[in-house]
Write a protein that holds these residues in place. Structure first.
Motif, PDB file in Angstrom:
ATOM      1  N   UNK A  67       0.711  -0.725   0.676  1.00 51.92           N
ATOM      2  CA  UNK A  67      -0.319   0.497  -0.249  1.00 51.92           C
ATOM      3  C   UNK A  67       0.787   1.253   0.341  1.00 51.92           C
ATOM      4  N   UNK A  68       1.453   1.015   0.907  1.00 52.38           N
ATOM      5  CA  UNK A  68       2.807   2.082   0.874  1.00 52.38           C
ATOM      6  C   UNK A  68       3.725   3.108  -0.528  1.00 52.38           C
ATOM      7  N   UNK A  69       3.525   1.958  -1.101  1.00 49.68           N
ATOM      8  CA  UNK A  69       4.586   1.314  -2.687  1.00 49.68           C
ATOM      9  C   UNK A  69       3.664   2.394  -3.302  1.00 49.68           C
ATOM     10  N   UNK A  70       2.548   1.969  -3.782  1.00 50.06           N
ATOM     11  CA  UNK A  70       1.988   2.240  -4.412  1.00 50.06           C
ATOM     12  C   UNK A  70       1.299   4.258  -4.293  1.00 50.06           C
ATOM     13  N   UNK A  71       0.851   4.142  -3.160  1.00 47.03           N
ATOM     14  CA  UNK A  71       0.985   5.305  -2.494  1.00 47.03           C
ATOM     15  C   UNK A  71       1.942   6.556  -2.917  1.00 47.03           C
ATOM     16  N   UNK A  72       3.311   5.998  -2.770  1.00 44.61           N
ATOM     17  CA  UNK A  72       4.534   6.696  -2.857  1.00 44.61           C
ATOM     18  C   UNK A  72       4.910   6.686  -4.404  1.00 44.61           C
ATOM     19  N   UNK A  73       4.553   5.736  -5.254  1.00 50.23           N
ATOM     20  CA  UNK A  73       5.326   5.620  -6.683  1.00 50.23           C
ATOM     21  C   UNK A  73       4.871   6.510  -7.026  1.00 50.23           C
ATOM     22  N   UNK A  74       3.819   7.240  -7.475  1.00 56.14           N
ATOM     23  CA  UNK A  74       3.661   8.541  -8.012  1.00 56.14           C
ATOM     24  C   UNK A  74       4.438  10.226  -7.838  1.00 56.14           C
ATOM     25  N   UNK A  75       4.895   9.467  -7.114  1.00 58.35           N
ATOM     26  CA  UNK A  75       6.171  10.772  -6.405  1.00 58.35           C
ATOM     27  C   UNK A  75       7.730  10.741  -6.606  1.00 58.35           C
ATOM     28  N   UNK A  76       8.397   9.356  -6.310  1.00 60.22           N
ATOM     29  CA  UNK A  76       9.260   9.278  -6.284  1.00 60.22           C
ATOM     30  C   UNK A  76       9.495   8.280  -7.957  1.00 60.22           C
ATOM     31  N   UNK A  77       8.514   8.495  -8.197  1.00 57.87           N
ATOM     32  CA  UNK A  77       8.666   7.570  -9.996  1.00 57.87           C
ATOM     33  C   UNK A  77       8.585   5.981  -9.967  1.00 57.87           C
ATOM     34  N   UNK A  78       8.382   4.890 -10.966  1.00 55.56           N
ATOM     35  CA  UNK A  78       8.652   3.882 -10.646  1.00 55.56           C
ATOM     36  C   UNK A  78      10.169   3.201 -10.713  1.00 55.56           C
ATOM     37  N   UNK A  79      10.695   3.305 -11.254  1.00 60.90           N
ATOM     38  CA  UNK A  79      12.391   3.138 -10.550  1.00 60.90           C
ATOM     39  C   UNK A  79      13.093   3.066  -9.400  1.00 60.90           C
ATOM     40  N   UNK A  80      12.439   4.318  -8.440  1.00 56.45           N
ATOM     41  CA  UNK A  80      13.069   4.738  -7.089  1.00 56.45           C
ATOM     42  C   UNK A  80      11.890   3.732  -6.416  1.00 56.45           C
ATOM     43  N   UNK A  81      10.806   3.961  -6.468  1.00 59.63           N
ATOM     44  CA  UNK A  81       9.992   2.943  -5.714  1.00 59.63           C
ATOM     45  C   UNK A  81      10.340   1.575  -5.095  1.00 59.63           C
ATOM     46  N   UNK A  82       9.736   1.740  -6.904  1.00 57.58           N
ATOM     47  CA  UNK A  82      10.035   0.134  -6.891  1.00 57.58           C
ATOM     48  C   UNK A  82      11.041  -0.969  -6.103  1.00 57.58           C
ATOM     49  N   UNK A  83      12.127  -0.240  -6.197  1.00 59.78           N
ATOM     50  CA  UNK A  83      14.133   0.429  -6.012  1.00 59.78           C
ATOM     51  C   UNK A  83      13.853  -0.370  -4.402  1.00 59.78           C
ATOM     52  N   UNK A  84      13.411   0.185  -3.507  1.00 58.91           N
ATOM     53  CA  UNK A  84      13.497   1.091  -2.433  1.00 58.91           C
ATOM     54  C   UNK A  84      11.994  -0.250  -2.171  1.00 58.91           C
ATOM     55  N   UNK A  85      11.229  -0.136  -2.368  1.00 52.94           N
ATOM     56  CA  UNK A  85       9.930  -2.236  -2.585  1.00 52.94           C
ATOM     57  C   UNK A  85      10.947  -2.819  -2.253  1.00 52.94           C
ATOM     58  N   UNK A  86      11.064  -3.307  -3.392  1.00 54.77           N
ATOM     59  CA  UNK A  86      12.266  -4.359  -3.474  1.00 54.77           C
ATOM     60  C   UNK A  86      13.041  -4.292  -2.355  1.00 54.77           C
ATOM     61  N   UNK A  87      13.431  -3.529  -1.758  1.00 48.47           N
ATOM     62  CA  UNK A  87      15.263  -3.650  -1.200  1.00 48.47           C
ATOM     63  C   UNK A  87      14.341  -3.582   0.610  1.00 48.47           C
ATOM     64  N   UNK A  88      13.307  -3.426   0.454  1.00 47.25           N
ATOM     65  CA  UNK A  88      12.955  -3.385   2.139  1.00 47.25           C
ATOM     66  C   UNK A  88      12.050  -4.670   1.936  1.00 47.25           C
ATOM     67  N   UNK A  89      11.362  -5.605   1.101  1.00 46.40           N
ATOM     68  CA  UNK A  89      10.462  -6.760   1.375  1.00 46.40           C
ATOM     69  C   UNK A  89      12.181  -7.743   1.320  1.00 46.40           C
ATOM     70  N   UNK A  90      13.440  -7.593   0.863  1.00 43.65           N
ATOM     71  CA  UNK A  90      13.876  -8.725   0.917  1.00 43.65           C
ATOM     72  C   UNK A  90      14.452  -8.988   2.501  1.00 43.65           C
TER      73      UNK A  90
END
Length: 151
Positions: A93-116
């Motif tokens: 949910x946080x990933x989806x809400x933050x994506x418009x502000x941080x762009x796909x590349x940054x938000x997806x990288x942070x999301x995956x880093x956090x989940x790993x």
């Protein structure tokens, strides 16, 4: 650490395998029916990608059901499974809400880093390579090669 290494019980694996099997079969049927009604070639069909995902999910769900039948391990407490589900859902949910502000590349990288990291991986170099590599690959494949608009 011991809690993270426990295996799920066969019951949970069977339920998950059955849910994924139903999801896969229903997506295959839906994609084929809707594609037939749309009367477009497969290369232009919006139902091609869901069909491919469902076709790959089918053997994985069957494998999960098969391994659940052989498994005789410890039972994982329900609270442990609920906590993991809640954390991943909240992170998504946080990933989806933050994506418009941080762009796909940054938000997806942070999301995956956090989940790993949450799932127990502690080798930062590996986490970084997987996060950046997967995100870059998806961006190049979908954004540049297939011209799919990414958020």
């Amino acid at each position: 650490m011991e809690e993270a290494q426990r295996s799920r019980s066969g019951t949970y694996s069977r339920i998950e395998g059955f849910v994924f099997l139903l999801l896969s079969l229903s997506t295959i049927v839906y994609s084929l029916v809707e594609h037939h009604l749309a009367k477009v070639v497969w290369q232009q069909s919006p139902y091609l990608f869901p069909l491919l995902v469902a076709v790959f999910l089918l053997p994985l769900s069957l494998s999960l059901l098969r391994s659940a039948g052989k498994e005789k391990g410890e039972v994982t407490p329900v609270l442990f499974l609920v906590r993991d589900t809640a954390v991943v859902t909240l992170a998504t949910l946080v990933y989806v809400m933050v994506m418009p502000y941080l762009t796909f590349l940054v938000s997806t990288t942070l999301f995956l880093f956090g989940l790993f990291f949450y799932l127990g991986e502690r080798r930062y170099l590996l986490i970084g390579l997987l996060s950046v590599g997967f995100t870059s690959l998806m961006y190049l494949l979908f954004g540049k090669l297939l011209h799919v608009m990414l958020p």
